[in-house]
Design an enzyme around this catalytic site. Structure first.
Site, PDB file in Angstrom:
ATOM      1  CB  VAL A  27      23.486   8.589 -17.992  1.00 29.03           C
ATOM      2  CG1 VAL A  27      22.054   8.316 -17.557  1.00 29.03           C
ATOM      3  CG2 VAL A  27      23.612   8.539 -19.509  1.00 29.03           C
ATOM      4  CE  LYS A  28      23.210  14.951 -10.796  1.00 28.86           C
ATOM      5  NZ  LYS A  28      23.023  16.400 -10.667  1.00 28.86           N
ATOM      6  CG  LEU A  29      21.611   6.637 -13.765  1.00 29.27           C
ATOM      7  CD1 LEU A  29      22.527   5.415 -13.783  1.00 29.27           C
ATOM      8  CD2 LEU A  29      20.326   6.363 -14.551  1.00 29.27           C
TER       9      LEU A  29
END
Ligand code: G3P
Length: 218
Positions: free
Chosen positions: A86-88
């Site tokens: 998951v890229k945040l």
């Protein structure tokens, strides 16, 4: 050093995978739009296609900018496939979400990092990867490689497990310089990977070997 390809182009991903040196893929909303992938369903399907091509980690970026939205989106993305990371974005809610996912054992890539302080926060929040954008710093006359070196020093000082993912790589020298500094990962376009193959003496030497073989065997 892991090699990730920074694209949503399936042909480029397949070509890098076929070369046998690919460890993963990073994407972002701009890269998806560049390939004409729009709409939630199409984007989700595209991530699945990417996971079918590669064996390594595939970063999928959330669009929400609030904690609740990031958690909802990130959980759905992580559930898509075990390879999804998951890229945040590195904003306050992104750091909170990073800590949330880290506590749940969901892997994260904290992106849009432009300072050592931001990278320190991402590590404190348990990020799996931190993505400093070195090319974009170079674009504004700031030493992007120096940022990678600063983060390396800080992470080594304290034994942080967060992996430095040098992003916004533009060319082969970025890759080589990041390898010298000790970046854990680099993500760049296919050209930055294939460019590493090139040396005129290799081509000249191979042509000579083949010519001499022909002479000796004719
Ligand atoms: O991985 C980050 C990357 O997509 C940004 O690259 O070339 O748009 O600065 P660039």
């Amino acid at each position: 050093m892991k090699f990730f390809i920074d694209t949503a182009n399936l042909e480029d991903i397949a070509e890098a995978q076929a070369l046998g040196v690919l460890d993963g893929v990073t994407t972002n909303p701009s890269l998806m739009a560049k390939e004409g992938i729009t709409g939630e369903d199409n984007i989700i399907n595209h991530y699945k296609k990417i996971c079918d091509i590669v064996e390594g980690d595939v970063s999928a970026e959330v669009i929400s900018t609030d904690f609740e939205g990031m958690v909802k989106e990130g959980e759905a993305l992580a559930a898509l496939h075990p390879q999804i990371v998951v890229k945040l974005p590195l904003i306050a809610d992104g750091i909170k979400a990073c800590k949330y996912f880290s506590d749940k054992g969901i892997r994260t890539n904290v992106t849009l990092v432009f300072s050592a302080g931001q990278a320190l926060l991402a590590a404190k929040a348990g990020a799996t990867y931190v993505s400093p954008f070195l090319g974009r710093l170079d674009d504004i006359s700031t030493d992007g490689l120096n940022l990678i070196a600063e983060i390396r020093q800080i992470y080594d000082n304290y034994g942080f497990n967060t992996q430095i993912l040098a992003a916004s790589i533009r060319h082969t020298m970025h890759v080589i310089d990041c390898a010298k500094i000790g970046s854990d990962v680099m993500t760049g376009p296919l050209s930055s990977i294939k460019g590493l193959l090139k040396h005129p003496l290799t081509d000249i030497g191979l042509a000579k070997f083949l010519e001499d073989y022909k002479k000796g065997n004719s």
